[in-house]
Design a protein around this motif. Structure first.
Motif, short mmCIF file in Angstrom:
data_model
loop_
_atom_site.label_atom_id
_atom_site.label_comp_id
_atom_site.label_asym_id
_atom_site.label_seq_id
_atom_site.Cartn_x
_atom_site.Cartn_y
_atom_site.Cartn_z
N GLY A 151 28.30 33.16 37.51
CA GLY A 151 27.81 32.78 36.19
C GLY A 151 28.53 33.45 35.05
O GLY A 151 27.93 33.82 34.05
N HIS A 152 29.84 33.62 35.18
CA HIS A 152 30.62 34.45 34.26
C HIS A 152 31.86 33.68 33.82
O HIS A 152 32.43 32.91 34.58
CB HIS A 152 31.01 35.72 35.02
CG HIS A 152 31.59 36.81 34.19
ND1 HIS A 152 30.95 37.36 33.09
CD2 HIS A 152 32.75 37.49 34.32
CE1 HIS A 152 31.71 38.33 32.60
NE2 HIS A 152 32.80 38.41 33.32
N ALA A 153 32.30 33.89 32.59
CA ALA A 153 33.52 33.26 32.08
C ALA A 153 34.70 34.22 32.21
O ALA A 153 34.57 35.41 31.94
CB ALA A 153 33.33 32.87 30.62
N TYR A 154 35.81 33.68 32.65
CA TYR A 154 37.06 34.43 32.80
C TYR A 154 38.13 33.78 31.95
O TYR A 154 38.20 32.56 31.85
CB TYR A 154 37.53 34.40 34.26
CG TYR A 154 36.71 35.24 35.20
CD1 TYR A 154 37.20 36.47 35.65
CD2 TYR A 154 35.48 34.82 35.67
CE1 TYR A 154 36.46 37.25 36.53
CE2 TYR A 154 34.73 35.59 36.54
CZ TYR A 154 35.23 36.81 36.96
OH TYR A 154 34.51 37.58 37.84
N GLY A 170 36.44 43.84 31.87
CA GLY A 170 37.47 44.84 32.14
C GLY A 170 37.34 45.54 33.48
O GLY A 170 38.02 46.51 33.74
N ASN A 171 36.49 45.06 34.35
CA ASN A 171 36.39 45.64 35.69
C ASN A 171 35.96 44.55 36.65
O ASN A 171 35.74 43.42 36.26
CB ASN A 171 35.42 46.83 35.71
CG ASN A 171 34.02 46.42 35.29
OD1 ASN A 171 33.67 45.25 35.23
ND2 ASN A 171 33.20 47.39 34.97
N THR A 172 35.84 44.87 37.90
CA THR A 172 35.45 43.93 38.95
C THR A 172 36.46 42.80 39.04
O THR A 172 36.48 41.90 38.21
CB THR A 172 34.02 43.36 38.72
OG1 THR A 172 33.14 44.43 38.43
CG2 THR A 172 33.54 42.64 39.95
N ASP A 175 49.92 46.44 38.87
CA ASP A 175 48.81 46.57 39.82
C ASP A 175 47.79 47.64 39.41
O ASP A 175 47.16 48.27 40.24
CB ASP A 175 49.33 46.84 41.24
CG ASP A 175 50.02 48.19 41.38
OD1 ASP A 175 50.22 48.87 40.37
OD2 ASP A 175 50.34 48.54 42.52
N THR A 176 47.62 47.81 38.11
CA THR A 176 46.60 48.73 37.64
C THR A 176 45.26 48.31 38.23
O THR A 176 44.82 47.19 38.04
CB THR A 176 46.52 48.72 36.10
OG1 THR A 176 47.80 49.01 35.57
CG2 THR A 176 45.49 49.73 35.61
N ASN A 177 44.67 49.22 38.97
CA ASN A 177 43.40 48.88 39.63
C ASN A 177 42.26 48.80 38.63
O ASN A 177 42.17 49.58 37.71
CB ASN A 177 43.07 49.92 40.71
CG ASN A 177 44.02 49.80 41.88
OD1 ASN A 177 44.45 48.70 42.23
ND2 ASN A 177 44.36 50.91 42.48
N ASP A 178 41.42 47.84 38.87
CA ASP A 178 40.16 47.68 38.14
C ASP A 178 40.30 47.63 36.62
O ASP A 178 39.52 48.21 35.89
CB ASP A 178 39.18 48.80 38.54
CG ASP A 178 37.84 48.21 38.94
OD1 ASP A 178 37.75 46.99 39.12
OD2 ASP A 178 36.88 48.98 39.04
N ASP A 179 41.34 46.90 36.15
CA ASP A 179 41.49 46.68 34.71
C ASP A 179 40.95 45.31 34.32
O ASP A 179 41.02 44.93 33.16
CB ASP A 179 42.94 46.84 34.27
CG ASP A 179 43.89 45.84 34.94
OD1 ASP A 179 43.45 45.07 35.83
OD2 ASP A 179 45.08 45.84 34.58
#
Length: 180
Positions: free
Chosen positions: A76-79, A100-102, A127-131
């Motif tokens: 239920g989220h917009a990207y 900014g995460n997940t 490949d910055t994790n979790d950005d």
């Protein structure tokens, strides 16, 4: 009365109200969209929209935004769709979770073995994790998102001009457009 009161909405309507243009929505569950995915028309549309500098976003499958899929997509989220590219044989979509995460954890995610050094260089891969920014294949995209929204900006290379005058109230059954 405030941004805090906003619970949700339609991304294409919000983009249209913010920047103008022509709002478009495709829903993955519709037969027309399924056919467009199979015959490549949806990919070609998205690629053209991106190349023309239009704004694209995607809505994940319905659900509560406190839940996510096993591969990290919040329901239920917009990207935001950042990029749509063909890299060799690969049709890839780069997305951003505005929180900014997940992130997506499937193929083409930050830790995926699909990344080669050639592709990393070609796509300026970070490949910055979790950005909140991640890549996925177009196939995974169409399987993990419910909708695609775009706002198409008018082509400014063309100019239409009508010569004549409009005379309000002067249309006694005839064409109200009168040539000068």
């Amino acid at each position: 009365g405030s941004y805090q009161a906003i619970d949700g909405g339609n991304a294409h309507v919000a983009m249209y109200r913010l920047i103008g243009g022509y709002p478009i929505a495709y829903y993955m569950s519709s037969m027309k969209t399924k056919e467009m995915v199979q015959n490549g028309k949806l990919w070609n549309l998205m690629l053209k929209w991106h190349q023309d500098g239009n704004f694209i976003c995607a809505g994940s499958n319905p659900g509560r935004d406190t839940q996510k899929t096993l591969q990290g997509i919040i329901l239920g989220h917009a990207y935001t769709v950042l990029r749509v590219v063909e890299a060799g044989e690969n049709k890839l979509v780069q997305l951003r979770n505005p929180w900014g995460n997940t992130e997506w954890t499937g193929d083409w995610s930050d830790q995926s073995s699909k990344w080669t050094s050639k592709l990393r260089n070609q796509l300026k891969y970070d490949d910055t994790n979790d950005d909140g920014i991640f890549w996925m294949s177009f196939r995974d995209f169409t399987n993990n998102y419910y909708s695609i929204y775009a706002v198409i900006q008018p082509n400014t290379r063309f100019h239409y001009e009508l010569n004549g005058t409009w005379k309000p109230g002067d249309h006694d059954g005839a064409n109200p457009y009168h040539k000068d």
